[in-house]
Design an enzyme around this catalytic site. Structure first.
Site, short mmCIF file in Angstrom:
data_model
loop_
_atom_site.label_atom_id
_atom_site.label_comp_id
_atom_site.label_asym_id
_atom_site.label_seq_id
_atom_site.Cartn_x
_atom_site.Cartn_y
_atom_site.Cartn_z
N CYS A 123 0.73 -1.28 0.19
CA CYS A 123 -0.07 -0.01 -0.03
C CYS A 123 0.84 1.16 0.08
CB CYS A 123 -1.10 -0.01 1.12
SG CYS A 123 -0.49 -0.47 2.79
N LYS A 196 -6.42 -8.95 11.13
CA LYS A 196 -6.49 -7.60 11.03
C LYS A 196 -7.70 -7.24 10.37
CE LYS A 196 -3.88 -3.91 8.35
NZ LYS A 196 -2.76 -3.79 7.61
N LYS A 249 -4.75 -7.22 15.12
CA LYS A 249 -4.43 -5.74 15.05
C LYS A 249 -5.78 -5.03 14.56
CE LYS A 249 -2.21 -2.66 11.91
NZ LYS A 249 -1.52 -2.43 10.54
C1 PBG Z 1 -1.10 -1.47 5.80
C2 PBG Z 1 -0.90 -1.42 7.23
C3 PBG Z 1 -1.69 -0.32 8.18
C4 PBG Z 1 -0.91 -0.70 9.32
C5 PBG Z 1 -0.01 -1.21 9.38
N1 PBG Z 1 0.41 -1.62 7.91
C6 PBG Z 1 -2.99 0.18 7.90
C7 PBG Z 1 -3.84 -0.01 6.98
O1 PBG Z 1 -4.26 -1.08 6.86
O2 PBG Z 1 -4.19 0.90 6.46
C8 PBG Z 1 -1.42 0.35 10.59
C9 PBG Z 1 -0.61 0.57 11.26
C10 PBG Z 1 -1.23 1.48 12.53
O3 PBG Z 1 -2.42 2.27 12.39
O4 PBG Z 1 -0.51 1.95 13.36
N2 PBG Z 1 -0.51 -2.64 5.23
ZN ZN Z 2 -1.08 -2.48 2.93
#
Ligand code: PBG
Ligand code: ZN
Length: 322
Positions: A123, A196, A249
């Protein structure tokens, strides 16, 4: 035995008694510090992050200095997130052997004894800002696996101890395990973001690494916050595919999930105390509504729920207090 013979307050009589009876203890070994490295920045350049008071985007060199400072205070592990100079449709800067994360891994392994973990995702590296490859407005699962595996391989080649795929595609643990093993990296661990959730608590992070999706949301790959049985299935599949560490998460709004996964599988379990959880407390502390003790209490609750490891932006604050 009941009151008045039993008196629970005896157990809390003074601080020495409380100290020896404490059930859950947090230590430096429990914490993993997530750090942002921005390719564009030159040595001496550090950017503060508006939505995350106290957190920074570092140049490569400044990141190493910061890591060393934290290591001196007792930090054992670090999780790397890159902010690349260039993005394209397939996120090619994510699997460039000379990419910012690959360089960071290498230098950290040379200059510190930290356990070096790396985020494996697309991303931050794709123009569309999604965690997978896009075809006709759809995030395509199986094509994405090849890219993720390639990212993980370049991280392993750079020396990563642990790779942490955060994309939530199906089958990615298996394909990463396979490419690592075929290339002789059977000793590199996989920490999978097993459960997640599609969470509103990631907002400050997306600002920090410029990874907000250009259109739509992440709900076709991240989990629905309403579901917990599904989290067990996700975790079980990741274990079968070869995950060494399972992760939940976010952490604080999902303590029940941490507990369920730890109780069910009894394997090393990590929890990600995400950016929104960090910024919320920081804002409360800065405004004077809360004391800094709220940080310790929040982290403690995550460990008490069953997490063996806590990924947290509070690692610095916590180590300072120890
Ligand atoms: C994306 C990713 C995210 C986080 C870690 N890796 C956010 C998302 O899925 O948009 C979030 C970490 C955080 O909010 O501290 N792969
Ligand atoms: Zn990502």
């Amino acid at each position: 035995m009941e009151f008045p013979v039993t008196r629970m307050r005896r157990l809390r009589k003074n601080s020495q008694i409380r100290d020896i009876l404490r059930e859950t203890k947090l230590s430096a070994e429990d914490l993993i510090y997530p750090i942002f490295i921005k390719e564009e920045l030159k040595k001496g350049q550090v950017e503060s992050i508006d939505t995350m008071p106290g957190e920074k985007r570092y140049s490569l060199e400044d990141m190493v200095d910061e890591a060393k400072i934290l290591e001196d205070k007792g930090l054992k592990s670090i999780l790397l997130f890159g902010v690349p100079r260039q993005k394209d449709e397939v996120g090619s800067s994510a699997y460039d052997p000379q990419g910012i994360v690959q360089k960071s891994i290498k230098i950290l392994k040379e200059e510190t004894d930290l356990v070096v973990m790396s985020d494996v995702c697309l991303c931050q590296y794709t123009t569309q800002g999604h965690c997978g490859i896009l075809e006709n407005e759809e995030i395509v699962n199986d094509e994405t696996l090849e890219y993720l595996s390639q990212i993980a391989l370049t991280h392993a080649e750079a020396g990563a101890d642990v790779v942490a795929p955060s994309d939530m595609m199906d089958g990615r643990v298996e394909s990463i395990r396979e490419i690592l093993d075929v290339n002789g990296f059977d000793d590199v661990l996989i920490m999978s973001y097993a459960a997640k959730y599609a969470s509103a608590f990631y907002a400050p992070f997306r600002d920090a690494v410029c990874s907000a999706p250009c259109f739509g949301d992440r709900k076709t790959y991240q989990m629905d916050p309403s579901n917990s049985q599904e989290a067990i299935r996700e975790a079980e599949l990741d274990l079968i595919e070869g995950a060494d560490i399972l992760m939940v998460k976010p952490a604080l709004p999902y303590l029940d999930i941490i507990k369920k996964i730890k109780d069910e599988f009894k394997v090393p379990t990590a929890a990600y105390n995400v950016s929104g959880e960090y910024s919320m407390l920081k804002a409360g502390i800065e405004a004077g509504y809360l004391s800094e003790d709220s940080i310790w209490e929040a982290l403690l609750s995550i460990k008490r729920a069953g997490a063996d490891l806590i990924i947290t932006h509070f690692a610095g604050d916590f180590l300072q207090k120890l």
